[in-house]
Design a protein around this motif. Structure first.
Motif, PDB file in Angstrom:
ATOM      1  N   HIS A 159      37.987  54.865  40.640  1.00 47.34           N
ATOM      2  CA  HIS A 159      37.898  55.903  41.673  1.00 47.34           C
ATOM      3  C   HIS A 159      38.812  55.650  42.866  1.00 47.34           C
ATOM      4  O   HIS A 159      38.755  56.379  43.852  1.00 47.34           O
ATOM      5  CB  HIS A 159      36.440  56.035  42.141  1.00 47.34           C
ATOM      6  CG  HIS A 159      35.884  54.748  42.635  1.00 47.34           C
ATOM      7  ND1 HIS A 159      35.135  53.907  41.837  1.00 47.34           N
ATOM      8  CD2 HIS A 159      35.999  54.128  43.823  1.00 47.34           C
ATOM      9  CE1 HIS A 159      34.806  52.836  42.535  1.00 47.34           C
ATOM     10  NE2 HIS A 159      35.313  52.943  43.735  1.00 47.34           N
ATOM     11  N   THR A 160      39.668  54.641  42.813  1.00 47.63           N
ATOM     12  CA  THR A 160      40.634  54.418  43.896  1.00 47.63           C
ATOM     13  C   THR A 160      41.571  55.628  43.973  1.00 47.63           C
ATOM     14  O   THR A 160      42.113  56.046  42.952  1.00 47.63           O
ATOM     15  CB  THR A 160      41.468  53.137  43.596  1.00 47.63           C
ATOM     16  OG1 THR A 160      40.564  52.075  43.332  1.00 47.63           O
ATOM     17  CG2 THR A 160      42.380  52.774  44.743  1.00 47.63           C
ATOM     18  N   PRO A 161      41.748  56.223  45.169  1.00 44.78           N
ATOM     19  CA  PRO A 161      42.568  57.439  45.260  1.00 44.78           C
ATOM     20  C   PRO A 161      43.946  57.317  44.606  1.00 44.78           C
ATOM     21  O   PRO A 161      44.401  58.236  43.925  1.00 44.78           O
ATOM     22  CB  PRO A 161      42.681  57.673  46.775  1.00 44.78           C
ATOM     23  CG  PRO A 161      41.435  57.075  47.336  1.00 44.78           C
ATOM     24  CD  PRO A 161      41.133  55.899  46.473  1.00 44.78           C
ATOM     25  N   GLU A 162      44.606  56.174  44.796  1.00 47.79           N
ATOM     26  CA  GLU A 162      45.940  56.009  44.199  1.00 47.79           C
ATOM     27  C   GLU A 162      45.893  56.088  42.672  1.00 47.79           C
ATOM     28  O   GLU A 162      46.784  56.647  42.043  1.00 47.79           O
ATOM     29  CB  GLU A 162      46.541  54.670  44.629  1.00 47.79           C
ATOM     30  CG  GLU A 162      47.081  54.698  46.039  1.00 47.79           C
ATOM     31  CD  GLU A 162      47.152  53.321  46.655  1.00 47.79           C
ATOM     32  OE1 GLU A 162      48.249  52.784  46.749  1.00 47.79           O
ATOM     33  OE2 GLU A 162      46.094  52.801  47.049  1.00 47.79           O
ATOM     34  N   VAL A 163      44.848  55.522  42.090  1.00 47.29           N
ATOM     35  CA  VAL A 163      44.699  55.560  40.626  1.00 47.29           C
ATOM     36  C   VAL A 163      44.427  56.988  40.163  1.00 47.29           C
ATOM     37  O   VAL A 163      45.006  57.470  39.181  1.00 47.29           O
ATOM     38  CB  VAL A 163      43.567  54.610  40.160  1.00 47.29           C
ATOM     39  CG1 VAL A 163      43.300  54.772  38.671  1.00 47.29           C
ATOM     40  CG2 VAL A 163      43.914  53.165  40.491  1.00 47.29           C
ATOM     41  N   LEU A 164      43.572  57.693  40.888  1.00 41.77           N
ATOM     42  CA  LEU A 164      43.218  59.061  40.479  1.00 41.77           C
ATOM     43  C   LEU A 164      44.403  60.018  40.618  1.00 41.77           C
ATOM     44  O   LEU A 164      44.562  60.924  39.799  1.00 41.77           O
ATOM     45  CB  LEU A 164      42.010  59.555  41.287  1.00 41.77           C
ATOM     46  CG  LEU A 164      40.690  58.884  40.887  1.00 41.77           C
ATOM     47  CD1 LEU A 164      39.607  59.165  41.909  1.00 41.77           C
ATOM     48  CD2 LEU A 164      40.232  59.344  39.503  1.00 41.77           C
ATOM     49  N   VAL A 165      45.227  59.809  41.634  1.00 44.18           N
ATOM     50  CA  VAL A 165      46.423  60.660  41.767  1.00 44.18           C
ATOM     51  C   VAL A 165      47.397  60.350  40.629  1.00 44.18           C
ATOM     52  O   VAL A 165      48.000  61.259  40.045  1.00 44.18           O
ATOM     53  CB  VAL A 165      47.081  60.484  43.164  1.00 44.18           C
ATOM     54  CG1 VAL A 165      48.433  61.193  43.222  1.00 44.18           C
ATOM     55  CG2 VAL A 165      46.147  61.031  44.254  1.00 44.18           C
ATOM     56  N   TRP A 166      47.535  59.063  40.273  1.00 43.33           N
ATOM     57  CA  TRP A 166      48.360  58.714  39.105  1.00 43.33           C
ATOM     58  C   TRP A 166      47.806  59.413  37.854  1.00 43.33           C
ATOM     59  O   TRP A 166      48.559  60.000  37.072  1.00 43.33           O
ATOM     60  CB  TRP A 166      48.376  57.188  38.882  1.00 43.33           C
ATOM     61  CG  TRP A 166      49.056  56.832  37.594  1.00 43.33           C
ATOM     62  CD1 TRP A 166      50.398  56.640  37.389  1.00 43.33           C
ATOM     63  CD2 TRP A 166      48.424  56.712  36.296  1.00 43.33           C
ATOM     64  NE1 TRP A 166      50.634  56.399  36.044  1.00 43.33           N
ATOM     65  CE2 TRP A 166      49.448  56.442  35.358  1.00 43.33           C
ATOM     66  CE3 TRP A 166      47.115  56.810  35.851  1.00 43.33           C
ATOM     67  CZ2 TRP A 166      49.205  56.269  34.006  1.00 43.33           C
ATOM     68  CZ3 TRP A 166      46.857  56.639  34.496  1.00 43.33           C
ATOM     69  CH2 TRP A 166      47.900  56.364  33.588  1.00 43.33           C
ATOM     70  N   LYS A 168      45.987  62.052  37.559  1.00 38.24           N
ATOM     71  CA  LYS A 168      46.197  63.511  37.589  1.00 38.24           C
ATOM     72  C   LYS A 168      47.604  63.843  37.062  1.00 38.24           C
ATOM     73  O   LYS A 168      47.774  64.733  36.219  1.00 38.24           O
ATOM     74  CB  LYS A 168      46.026  64.010  39.027  1.00 38.24           C
ATOM     75  CG  LYS A 168      46.183  65.491  39.193  1.00 38.24           C
ATOM     76  CD  LYS A 168      46.123  65.860  40.653  1.00 38.24           C
ATOM     77  CE  LYS A 168      46.822  67.180  40.866  1.00 38.24           C
ATOM     78  NZ  LYS A 168      47.117  67.429  42.255  1.00 38.24           N
ATOM     79  N   ASN A 169      48.600  63.128  37.547  1.00 37.65           N
ATOM     80  CA  ASN A 169      49.974  63.365  37.095  1.00 37.65           C
ATOM     81  C   ASN A 169      50.129  63.051  35.606  1.00 37.65           C
ATOM     82  O   ASN A 169      50.792  63.788  34.872  1.00 37.65           O
ATOM     83  CB  ASN A 169      50.963  62.514  37.907  1.00 37.65           C
ATOM     84  CG  ASN A 169      51.023  62.963  39.351  1.00 37.65           C
ATOM     85  OD1 ASN A 169      50.788  64.133  39.654  1.00 37.65           O
ATOM     86  ND2 ASN A 169      51.307  62.048  40.248  1.00 37.65           N
ATOM     87  N   TYR A 170      49.499  61.963  35.175  1.00 35.62           N
ATOM     88  CA  TYR A 170      49.583  61.538  33.767  1.00 35.62           C
ATOM     89  C   TYR A 170      48.964  62.598  32.849  1.00 35.62           C
ATOM     90  O   TYR A 170      49.565  63.006  31.852  1.00 35.62           O
ATOM     91  CB  TYR A 170      48.860  60.195  33.625  1.00 35.62           C
ATOM     92  CG  TYR A 170      48.716  59.694  32.208  1.00 35.62           C
ATOM     93  CD1 TYR A 170      49.781  59.094  31.549  1.00 35.62           C
ATOM     94  CD2 TYR A 170      47.497  59.798  31.538  1.00 35.62           C
ATOM     95  CE1 TYR A 170      49.641  58.625  30.248  1.00 35.62           C
ATOM     96  CE2 TYR A 170      47.341  59.337  30.242  1.00 35.62           C
ATOM     97  CZ  TYR A 170      48.420  58.757  29.602  1.00 35.62           C
ATOM     98  OH  TYR A 170      48.280  58.298  28.314  1.00 35.62           O
TER      99      TYR A 170
END
Lengths: 190, 119
Positions: A159-166, A168-170
């Motif tokens: 749930h780390t924002p950076e991971v979730l944004v990655w 989403k793009n993936y």
């Protein structure tokens, strides 16, 4: 609801409220057979045969804090609008499956829409959830599992924002690739 | 940033960050995710919040969800809880969600105009 992916989120949220910890969301798109189908399958507390007949009534809900339950009636309306069908099944010993089928090319079928946004929203709000997403477009299939991603992250919270944004793009890229690789000349995108 | 190689680099960076970061969540943001909220755009609010939390480097915020809270006409709804203090923002859109992160979560300023129904 403007998109089928919003209906999927709504049905999946019902599953989570019913205590589900495992959720499988499947989308099938078969242009040749003019079919778009989605299924939300959970391991929640399930549904009684009596409730299955009642949940199409917008003024019926099993929840004590509100008087209406619009999610399933709205999905039924989206299905009826284009001559599709909706099946809700109890899965013994626990769990429910909701399957909605649509003619792919029907002008009144809502677009699939932002399915990535739906998956990210589910993952963001439910840390213990194990989610499997399967998307088949003609002969191409993409499968994503949160369990696998958690293994790759080796202790970094999903749930780390950076991971979730990655993520989403993936997911966006992988789902777009499904359609790109089939070289369809016709057919509706989404 | 889309490939698995990039995920691996991101994981290594986050692992280094985690060694110096207090991992307790100081702030809880809750988005209403009932049928009414989803139809009004709650899903887009979650995504906008995530993007802005990443931009601002905030990893001490727990982004959670709840079902319909009975204020359907004011959806999308978003509640910020810090310690004992709770603020509910109404009729949130993507831009408002980003601004709430910048003003409320980063600077500690409640945006009072967005907490009351518009007259």
């Amino acid at each position: 609801m403007e998109e089928l992916s919003q209906h999927i989120l709504d049905i999946a949220f019902n599953s989570l409220e019913a205590g589900a910890t495992e959720l499988t969301i499947s989308v099938w798109e078969d242009i040749k057979h003019n079919l778009l189908q989605f299924e939300v399958l959970d391991n929640g507390r399930g549904i009684t045969a009596e409730d299955i007949t009642k949940i199409l009534d917008p003024f019926y809900t099993t929840k004590s804090f509100k008087r209406v339950g619009l999610g399933v009636p709205l999905l039924q309306e989206a299905v009826d609008r284009c001559g599709g069908n909706l099946k809700i099944k109890a899965l013994p010993p626990g769990g429910t499956s909701v399957t909605a089928t649509f003619p792919h090319d029907h002008l009144d079928r809502a677009p699939l829409g932002d399915i990535t946004g739906t998956l990210i929203t589910l993952i963001t709000g439910h840390r213990q959830l194990n989610l499997v997403y399967r998307h088949r477009y003609n002969r191409q299939t993409f499968i994503f599992e949160t369990r696998q991603l958690k293994t790759l992250l080796r202790g970094i919270p999903l749930h780390t924002p950076e991971v979730l944004v990655w993520l989403k793009n993936y997911l966006n890229l992988k789902i777009i690739d499904l359609r790109r690789e089939t070289n369809e000349e016709f057919g509706r995108a989404g | 940033m889309k490939s698995l190689d990039e995920l691996d680099k991101l994981r290594q960076k986050l692992q280094q960050d985690m060694q110096v970061r207090d991992n307790d969540h100081e702030v809880r943001v809750t988005v209403s995710m009932g049928t009414c909220g989803i139809a009004a755009g709650a899903r887009e609010i979650v995504q906008a919040m995530l993007e802005e939390l990443k931009e601002q480097g905030l990893n001490n915020v727990a982004l959670t969800q709840t079902s319909c809270v009975g204020l359907c006409q004011h959806e999308p709804l978003l509640e910020v809880a810090r310690g004992g203090e709770k603020t509910t923002y109404i009729n949130v859109d993507r831009e408002k969600a980003r601004e709430i992160v910048r003003k409320h979560l980063v600077q500690g300023q409640v945006i009072k105009d967005w907490t009351n129904p518009e007259k």
